[in-house]
Design an enzyme around this catalytic site. Structure first.
Site, PDB file in Angstrom:
ATOM      1  N   HIS A   1      27.667 -28.342 -38.047  1.00  0.00           N
ATOM      2  CA  HIS A   1      28.160 -27.418 -39.073  1.00  0.00           C
ATOM      3  C   HIS A   1      29.264 -26.509 -38.515  1.00  0.00           C
ATOM      4  O   HIS A   1      29.143 -25.986 -37.415  1.00  0.00           O
ATOM      5  CB  HIS A   1      27.038 -26.487 -39.544  1.00  0.00           C
ATOM      6  CG  HIS A   1      26.055 -27.102 -40.465  1.00  0.00           C
ATOM      7  ND1 HIS A   1      25.174 -28.080 -40.073  1.00  0.00           N
ATOM      8  CD2 HIS A   1      25.789 -26.855 -41.783  1.00  0.00           C
ATOM      9  CE1 HIS A   1      24.405 -28.409 -41.104  1.00  0.00           C
ATOM     10  NE2 HIS A   1      24.762 -27.681 -42.154  1.00  0.00           N
TER      11      HIS A   1
ATOM     12  N   ASN B   1      25.711 -28.400 -29.686  1.00  0.00           N
ATOM     13  CA  ASN B   1      25.405 -27.997 -31.060  1.00  0.00           C
ATOM     14  C   ASN B   1      24.116 -27.190 -31.137  1.00  0.00           C
ATOM     15  O   ASN B   1      24.077 -26.119 -31.752  1.00  0.00           O
ATOM     16  CB  ASN B   1      25.306 -29.243 -31.942  1.00  0.00           C
ATOM     17  CG  ASN B   1      24.972 -28.935 -33.385  1.00  0.00           C
ATOM     18  OD1 ASN B   1      25.370 -27.918 -33.925  1.00  0.00           O
ATOM     19  ND2 ASN B   1      24.219 -29.823 -34.015  1.00  0.00           N
TER      20      ASN B   1
END
Length: 245
Positions: free
Chosen positions: A116, A146
């Site tokens: 994201h 991440n």
């Protein structure tokens, strides 16, 4: 009147430099002074602006990733985000042409997370949470990066700053690519060499940026000045604004 003159000047300078400014007509409130960034060579990148409930994206149909994502984060939004359950329902954004968008097949078996840019953890409503799983909001991200440094230091640290400040802060997040990019999947989605997150606090008149290599073994680094981020990315995120560091 001063704001109109500044906006016009930024647009004229962009045209003179061969740069462009995306419209974002439906969601200009996400941007400081309601003025989107100025991007060099945006036509070459097949740039399209996308508005969502809690963030906006300038998307590259060439790279099949965001060029940048912007959020207007407040302490109240972060409080509301804590009430939402993560959905994990990733989807290809139908507003983009098929040839310009990433698909689930591109990430399958790639070894990269769907990372994201506007974090799911910032989303204040169920609908905003669902929208954050658009693949237009994703980049191929090293898994440990991440889930570790990026989530626990950069994203969490940004939310903590907004909570401490007690007011609204603007956040720009995006990828940076090497001269010869690696790609994944049948759609050839570009893999970033690094990610950035720019925080602009208008009340303090300050801006700084996190910069992190897209590697599992990436380590925290000293924040960059706004001027250095602008130099590295070629993007004027804050037209007409000269923030402190």
């Amino acid at each position: 009147m001063h704001f109109l003159r500044s906006t016009l000047l930024a647009a004229l300078l962009a045209l003179a430099a061969g740069a462009a400014q995306a419209a974002f007509e439906a969601c200009r409130d996400f941007f400081p002074n309601r003025t989107p960034p100025v991007i060099a060579d945006s036509d070459r990148l097949i740039a399209r602006d996308l508005c969502y409930d809690a963030f906006a994206i300038l998307h590259s149909g060439l790279r099949k990733t965001p060029i940048f994502v912007v959020e207007r984060l407040s302490p109240e939004q972060i409080d509301d985000a804590g009430d939402e359950t993560r959905t994990n329902r990733f989807f290809a954004d139908a507003r983009l042409r098929a040839a310009e968008r990433a698909t689930l097949a591109d990430y399958k078996g790639s070894g990269y997370d769907r990372g994201h840019m506007a974090p799911a953890g910032d989303m204040p409503t169920a609908q905003a949470m669902a929208q954050s799983f658009s693949l237009a909001n994703m980049v191929p991200q090293a898994p440990e990066h991440n889930r570790g440094l990026w989530a626990k230091v950069v994203e969490k640290g940004t939310r903590q700053y907004v909570k401490r400040s007690g007011h609204t802060v603007y956040v720009f997040t995006g990828p940076v690519f090497p001269a010869t990019p690696k790609t994944i999947g049948p759609g050839r989605v570009w893999v970033p060499a690094a990610l950035f997150k720019l925080i602009y606090d208008p009340q303090a008149g300050r801006a700084w940026a996190h910069w992190s290599d897209n590697r599992d073994d990436a380590q925290p680094t000293r924040p960059l000045s706004y001027e250095e981020l602008q130099r590295r990315t070629g993007i004027d995120f804050l037209p007409g604004i000269t923030p402190g560091y």
